[in-house]
Design an enzyme around this catalytic site. Structure first.
Site, PDB file in Angstrom:
ATOM      1  N   TYR A  55       0.833  -1.206   0.000  1.00  0.00           N
ATOM      2  CA  TYR A  55       0.000   0.000   0.000  1.00  0.00           C
ATOM      3  C   TYR A  55       0.868   1.255   0.000  1.00  0.00           C
ATOM      4  O   TYR A  55       0.571   2.246  -0.662  1.00  0.00           O
ATOM      5  CB  TYR A  55      -1.003  -0.040   1.163  1.00  0.00           C
ATOM      6  CG  TYR A  55      -2.192  -0.917   0.816  1.00  0.00           C
ATOM      7  CD1 TYR A  55      -2.230  -2.277   1.173  1.00  0.00           C
ATOM      8  CD2 TYR A  55      -3.241  -0.423   0.041  1.00  0.00           C
ATOM      9  CE1 TYR A  55      -3.292  -3.091   0.796  1.00  0.00           C
ATOM     10  CE2 TYR A  55      -4.303  -1.235  -0.333  1.00  0.00           C
ATOM     11  CZ  TYR A  55      -4.322  -2.568   0.041  1.00  0.00           C
ATOM     12  OH  TYR A  55      -5.362  -3.377  -0.358  1.00  0.00           O
TER      13      TYR A  55
ATOM     14  N   VAL B  94      -9.448   3.284  -5.254  1.00  0.00           N
ATOM     15  CA  VAL B  94      -9.185   3.664  -3.851  1.00  0.00           C
ATOM     16  C   VAL B  94      -8.164   4.799  -3.781  1.00  0.00           C
ATOM     17  O   VAL B  94      -7.775   5.225  -2.705  1.00  0.00           O
ATOM     18  CB  VAL B  94      -8.654   2.440  -3.059  1.00  0.00           C
ATOM     19  CG1 VAL B  94      -9.696   1.326  -3.034  1.00  0.00           C
ATOM     20  CG2 VAL B  94      -7.329   1.914  -3.618  1.00  0.00           C
TER      21      VAL B  94
ATOM     22  N   HIS C 190     -14.909   0.790  -2.849  1.00  0.00           N
ATOM     23  CA  HIS C 190     -13.873  -0.082  -2.275  1.00  0.00           C
ATOM     24  C   HIS C 190     -12.994   0.642  -1.272  1.00  0.00           C
ATOM     25  O   HIS C 190     -11.887   0.206  -0.988  1.00  0.00           O
ATOM     26  CB  HIS C 190     -13.013  -0.681  -3.399  1.00  0.00           C
ATOM     27  CG  HIS C 190     -13.814  -1.601  -4.290  1.00  0.00           C
ATOM     28  ND1 HIS C 190     -13.459  -1.864  -5.597  1.00  0.00           N
ATOM     29  CD2 HIS C 190     -14.954  -2.284  -4.073  1.00  0.00           C
ATOM     30  CE1 HIS C 190     -14.348  -2.692  -6.125  1.00  0.00           C
ATOM     31  NE2 HIS C 190     -15.270  -2.955  -5.222  1.00  0.00           N
TER      32      HIS C 190
ATOM     33  N   PRO D 223     -10.207   0.774 -23.783  1.00  0.00           N
ATOM     34  CA  PRO D 223      -9.516   0.345 -25.018  1.00  0.00           C
ATOM     35  C   PRO D 223      -9.736  -1.142 -25.318  1.00  0.00           C
ATOM     36  O   PRO D 223      -9.630  -1.583 -26.448  1.00  0.00           O
ATOM     37  CB  PRO D 223      -8.034   0.610 -24.727  1.00  0.00           C
ATOM     38  CG  PRO D 223      -7.945   1.182 -23.369  1.00  0.00           C
ATOM     39  CD  PRO D 223      -9.286   1.232 -22.759  1.00  0.00           C
TER      40      PRO D 223
HETATM   41  C1  BV8 Z   1     -17.630  -9.538  -1.731  1.00  0.00           C
HETATM   42  C2  BV8 Z   1      -9.749  -2.479  -2.975  1.00  0.00           C
HETATM   43  C3  BV8 Z   1     -19.261 -10.457  -0.404  1.00  0.00           C
HETATM   44  C4  BV8 Z   1      -8.466  -3.037  -2.512  1.00  0.00           C
HETATM   45  C5  BV8 Z   1     -10.765  -4.095  -4.508  1.00  0.00           C
HETATM   46  C6  BV8 Z   1     -16.939 -15.413  -8.345  1.00  0.00           C
HETATM   47  C7  BV8 Z   1     -17.984 -14.772  -8.955  1.00  0.00           C
HETATM   48  C8  BV8 Z   1     -18.446 -13.546  -8.492  1.00  0.00           C
HETATM   49  C9  BV8 Z   1     -17.852 -12.949  -7.407  1.00  0.00           C
HETATM   50  C10 BV8 Z   1     -16.797 -13.596  -6.820  1.00  0.00           C
HETATM   51  C11 BV8 Z   1     -16.338 -14.817  -7.255  1.00  0.00           C
HETATM   52  N1  BV8 Z   1     -15.308 -15.189  -6.475  1.00  0.00           N
HETATM   53  C12 BV8 Z   1     -15.096 -14.249  -5.536  1.00  0.00           C
HETATM   54  C13 BV8 Z   1     -16.015 -13.301  -5.732  1.00  0.00           C
HETATM   55  C14 BV8 Z   1     -16.194 -12.119  -4.968  1.00  0.00           C
HETATM   56  C15 BV8 Z   1     -15.113 -11.114  -5.317  1.00  0.00           C
HETATM   57  C16 BV8 Z   1     -14.909 -10.942  -6.804  1.00  0.00           C
HETATM   58  O1  BV8 Z   1     -15.695 -10.291  -7.463  1.00  0.00           O
HETATM   59  N2  BV8 Z   1     -13.816 -11.544  -7.315  1.00  0.00           N
HETATM   60  C17 BV8 Z   1     -13.514 -11.399  -8.716  1.00  0.00           C
HETATM   61  C18 BV8 Z   1     -11.982 -11.402  -8.893  1.00  0.00           C
HETATM   62  C19 BV8 Z   1     -14.169 -12.552  -9.472  1.00  0.00           C
HETATM   63  N3  BV8 Z   1     -15.609  -9.880  -4.775  1.00  0.00           N
HETATM   64  C20 BV8 Z   1     -15.350  -9.600  -3.504  1.00  0.00           C
HETATM   65  O2  BV8 Z   1     -14.662 -10.291  -2.775  1.00  0.00           O
HETATM   66  C21 BV8 Z   1     -16.011  -8.340  -2.978  1.00  0.00           C
HETATM   67  N4  BV8 Z   1     -16.651  -8.660  -1.750  1.00  0.00           N
HETATM   68  O3  BV8 Z   1     -18.083 -10.086  -2.686  1.00  0.00           O
HETATM   69  O4  BV8 Z   1     -18.060  -9.750  -0.481  1.00  0.00           O
HETATM   70  C22 BV8 Z   1     -19.131 -11.307   0.741  1.00  0.00           C
HETATM   71  C23 BV8 Z   1     -18.705 -10.762   1.936  1.00  0.00           C
HETATM   72  C24 BV8 Z   1     -18.616 -11.586   3.033  1.00  0.00           C
HETATM   73  C25 BV8 Z   1     -18.914 -12.927   2.904  1.00  0.00           C
HETATM   74  C26 BV8 Z   1     -19.298 -13.456   1.666  1.00  0.00           C
HETATM   75  C27 BV8 Z   1     -19.391 -12.647   0.587  1.00  0.00           C
HETATM   76  C28 BV8 Z   1     -14.974  -7.274  -2.705  1.00  0.00           C
HETATM   77  C29 BV8 Z   1     -14.425  -6.770  -3.993  1.00  0.00           C
HETATM   78  C30 BV8 Z   1     -13.547  -5.555  -3.721  1.00  0.00           C
HETATM   79  C31 BV8 Z   1     -12.106  -5.979  -3.682  1.00  0.00           C
HETATM   80  N5  BV8 Z   1     -11.249  -4.794  -3.520  1.00  0.00           N
HETATM   81  N6  BV8 Z   1     -10.033  -2.978  -4.317  1.00  0.00           N
HETATM   82  C32 BV8 Z   1      -7.302  -2.394  -3.204  1.00  0.00           C
HETATM   83  O5  BV8 Z   1      -7.497  -1.684  -4.214  1.00  0.00           O
HETATM   84  O6  BV8 Z   1      -6.172  -2.592  -2.729  1.00  0.00           O
HETATM   85  S1  BV8 Z   1     -11.154  -4.540  -6.081  1.00  0.00           S
HETATM   86  C33 BV8 Z   1      -9.883  -4.062  -7.078  1.00  0.00           C
HETATM   87  O7  BV8 Z   1     -10.010  -4.827  -8.250  1.00  0.00           O
HETATM   88  C34 BV8 Z   1      -9.972  -2.642  -7.517  1.00  0.00           C
HETATM   89  O8  BV8 Z   1     -10.572  -1.790  -6.589  1.00  0.00           O
HETATM   90  C35 BV8 Z   1     -10.771  -2.709  -8.772  1.00  0.00           C
HETATM   91  O9  BV8 Z   1     -12.068  -2.320  -8.546  1.00  0.00           O
HETATM   92  C36 BV8 Z   1     -10.799  -4.147  -9.098  1.00  0.00           C
HETATM   93  C37 BV8 Z   1     -10.257  -4.350 -10.484  1.00  0.00           C
HETATM   94  O10 BV8 Z   1     -11.229  -3.904 -11.272  1.00  0.00           O
HETATM   95  P1  BV8 Z   1     -10.982  -2.697 -12.311  1.00  0.00           P
HETATM   96  O11 BV8 Z   1     -11.117  -1.409 -11.609  1.00  0.00           O
HETATM   97  O12 BV8 Z   1     -11.903  -3.009 -13.410  1.00  0.00           O
HETATM   98  O13 BV8 Z   1      -9.509  -2.793 -12.765  1.00  0.00           O
HETATM   99  P2  BV8 Z   1      -8.957  -3.888 -13.747  1.00  0.00           P
HETATM  100  O14 BV8 Z   1      -7.491  -3.867 -13.623  1.00  0.00           O
HETATM  101  O15 BV8 Z   1      -9.691  -5.151 -13.516  1.00  0.00           O
HETATM  102  O16 BV8 Z   1      -9.393  -3.367 -15.205  1.00  0.00           O
HETATM  103  C38 BV8 Z   1      -8.870  -2.166 -15.687  1.00  0.00           C
HETATM  104  C39 BV8 Z   1      -9.595  -1.874 -16.977  1.00  0.00           C
HETATM  105  O17 BV8 Z   1      -9.143  -0.616 -17.451  1.00  0.00           O
HETATM  106  C40 BV8 Z   1      -9.322  -2.887 -18.082  1.00  0.00           C
HETATM  107  O18 BV8 Z   1     -10.542  -3.292 -18.660  1.00  0.00           O
HETATM  108  C41 BV8 Z   1      -8.471  -2.112 -19.089  1.00  0.00           C
HETATM  109  O19 BV8 Z   1      -8.781  -2.478 -20.429  1.00  0.00           O
HETATM  110  C42 BV8 Z   1      -8.924  -0.701 -18.831  1.00  0.00           C
HETATM  111  N7  BV8 Z   1      -7.936   0.330 -19.144  1.00  0.00           N
HETATM  112  C43 BV8 Z   1      -6.572   0.217 -19.123  1.00  0.00           C
HETATM  113  N8  BV8 Z   1      -6.029   1.422 -19.452  1.00  0.00           N
HETATM  114  C44 BV8 Z   1      -7.055   2.284 -19.677  1.00  0.00           C
HETATM  115  C45 BV8 Z   1      -8.263   1.592 -19.480  1.00  0.00           C
HETATM  116  N9  BV8 Z   1      -9.463   2.184 -19.635  1.00  0.00           N
HETATM  117  C46 BV8 Z   1      -9.465   3.488 -20.010  1.00  0.00           C
HETATM  118  N10 BV8 Z   1      -8.355   4.218 -20.209  1.00  0.00           N
HETATM  119  C47 BV8 Z   1      -7.127   3.649 -20.058  1.00  0.00           C
HETATM  120  N11 BV8 Z   1      -6.020   4.376 -20.264  1.00  0.00           N
END
Ligand code: BV8
Ligand code: ZN
Length: 250
Positions: free
Chosen positions: A76, A111, A127, A224
Site C-alpha cells: 500500500y 481507492v 472499495h 480500449p
Molecule cells: C464480496 C480495494 C461479499 C483493494 C478491490 C466469483 C464470482 C463472483 C464474485 C466472486 C467470485 N469469487 C469471488 C467473488 C467475490 C469477489 C470478486 O468479485 N472476485 C472477482 C476477482 C471474481 N468480490 C469480492 O470479494 C467483494 N466482496 O463479494 O463480499 C461477501 C462478503 C462476506 C462474505 C461473503 C461474501 C470485494 C471486492 C472488492 C475488492 N477490492 N479494491 C485495493 O485496491 O487494494 S477490487 C480491485 O479490483 C480494484 O478496486 C478494482 O475495482 C478491481 C479491479 O477492477 P478494475 O477497476 O476493473 O480494474 P482492472 O485492472 O480489472 O481493469 C482495468 C480496466 O481498465 C481494463 O478493462 C483495461 O482495459 C482498462 N484500461 C486500461 N487502461 C485504460 C483503461 N481504460 C481506459 N483508459 C485507459 N487508459
C-alpha cells in the site's frame, strides 16, 4: 451491436457527447483504467519491480494482512507513492467537468482518491480509500492527505495502539452500504450511464453495470479493451480515458 467509437470515429464521439449533454441524470462508474495514465498499474496490468511476483488478488485480502501485515503495508505504501507521484490526469479532470454540466452521481471502484483531488464531490467509493486507515481494534479512522508516503512501519492506532489497516475493501469483505445505496439510487434515476476503465469482473461493483445495461438508460463504455458487457452497451468508445474524455467534453 453498439456503435463502436474511436476518437477518429468522430460522429460516434459526437453521439456519445450529445447523450452526455442531454442527460437529465448521469451515472458515472469508474475503475482502475481511469488512473492508468497517472502511472498507476491496474489490477489486470502486471505489477512492476518487487511487486511483479505478487497478484493484487493475493495481497488485497484479510488473509494476506493477517499472514504478513508488513508486506501488505509495503504494497500500500508503494501504491500511495505511485499515486502521489502520478497525480490527477486529464480523465479525472474531465469527469469533474462533466459533473459540473449535468446532475451526476460518481461511483468509483478506485481507492486512489484522485477523483476528489480533481475536484469531484461527492465521490462514492465502493472499495474504500487507500489514504484512510482504520483500527481493527477500536474502529477509529484516520485520513491522510495525498502525499509522498514513506516506507514507514505499519501505522499504529493513536487511540489504542493496535496496528491499523488500510481502510479499503479487501476480497471477501463487504462493500460500504452508503456507497452501494448511492449507486442503486442513481441507477433508478439515470438516463445515461458512463462506464470508464473497468474490466467489469469484480462483484458486486460489476453488478451495477449489469443492471445499467438491462435498464432503459443509454450506456456508454469507455475502455480500449473489450469487457463482458461490451456487446450490450449502446456505445463503445475503444480509447484511453485521458484522450477520449476531454474529446467528449469538447
Ligand atoms: C464480496 C480495494 C461479499 C483493494 C478491490 C466469483 C464470482 C463472483 C464474485 C466472486 C467470485 N469469487 C469471488 C467473488 C467475490 C469477489 C470478486 O468479485 N472476485 C472477482 C476477482 C471474481 N468480490 C469480492 O470479494 C467483494 N466482496 O463479494 O463480499 C461477501 C462478503 C462476506 C462474505 C461473503 C461474501 C470485494 C471486492 C472488492 C475488492 N477490492 N479494491 C485495493 O485496491 O487494494 S477490487 C480491485 O479490483 C480494484 O478496486 C478494482 O475495482 C478491481 C479491479 O477492477 P478494475 O477497476 O476493473 O480494474 P482492472 O485492472 O480489472 O481493469 C482495468 C480496466 O481498465 C481494463 O478493462 C483495461 O482495459 C482498462 N484500461 C486500461 N487502461 C485504460 C483503461 N481504460 C481506459 N483508459 C485507459 N487508459
Ligand atoms: Zn484503535
Amino acid at each position: 451491436m453498439p456503435a463502436e467509437c474511436t476518437p477518429s470515429n468522430s460522429e460516434c464521439i459526437a453521439q456519445a457527447a450529445r447523450w452526455l449533454a442531454e442527460a437529465d441524470h448521469l451515472l458515472i462508474l469508474t475503475g482502475a483504467g481511469l488512473s492508468a495514465e497517472s502511472g498507476i498499474p491496474t489490477f489486470r496490468d502486471a505489477q512492476t519491480g518487487f511487486w511483479a511476483r505478487f497478484s493484487p488478488q493475493d495481497l488485497a485480502t484479510p488473509e494476506a494482512f493477517a499472514d504478513n501485515p508488513e508486506r501488505v503495508w509495503n504494497w500500500y505504501h508503494w501504491r500511495r507513492t505511485l499515486i502521489a507521484r502520478g497525480g490527477v490526469n486529464a480523465g479525472h479532470r474531465a469527469i469533474a467537468e462533466l459533473a459540473r454540466r449535468s446532475p451526476t452521481t460518481l461511483v468509483t471502484q478506485n481507492v486512489d482518491g484522485l477523483h476528489a483531488a480533481a475536484g469531484s464531490n461527492p465521490v462514492h467509493e465502493l472499495h474504500g480509500n487507500i489514504w484512510r486507515e482504520r483500527c481493527p481494534g477500536c474502529g477509529c479512522v484516520d485520513l491522510r492527505p495525498i502525499a509522498e508516503s514513506t516506507d514507514e512501519e505499519p501505522p499504529c492506532c493513536t487511540a489504542c495502539g493496535h496496528m491499523a489497516r488500510p481502510d479499503v475493501v479487501w476480497f471477501g469483505e463487504t462493500l460500504p452500504g452508503p456507497a452501494l445505496e448511492a449507486a442503486q439510487q442513481a441507477l433508478e434515476r439515470a438516463d445515461c450511464v458512463l462506464v470508464v476503465g473497468t474490466s467489469n469482473r469484480v462483484y458486486p461493483a460489476a453488478a451495477i453495470v449489469d443492471a445499467a445495461v438491462r435498464s432503459s438508460a443509454r450506456v456508454i463504455e469507455l475502455n480500449p479493451a473489450a469487457t463482458p458487457v461490451s456487446s450490450q452497451v449502446d456505445c463503445r468508445i475503444t480509447a484511453a480515458a485521458g484522450t477520449a474524455l476531454p474529446a467528449l467534453l469538447r
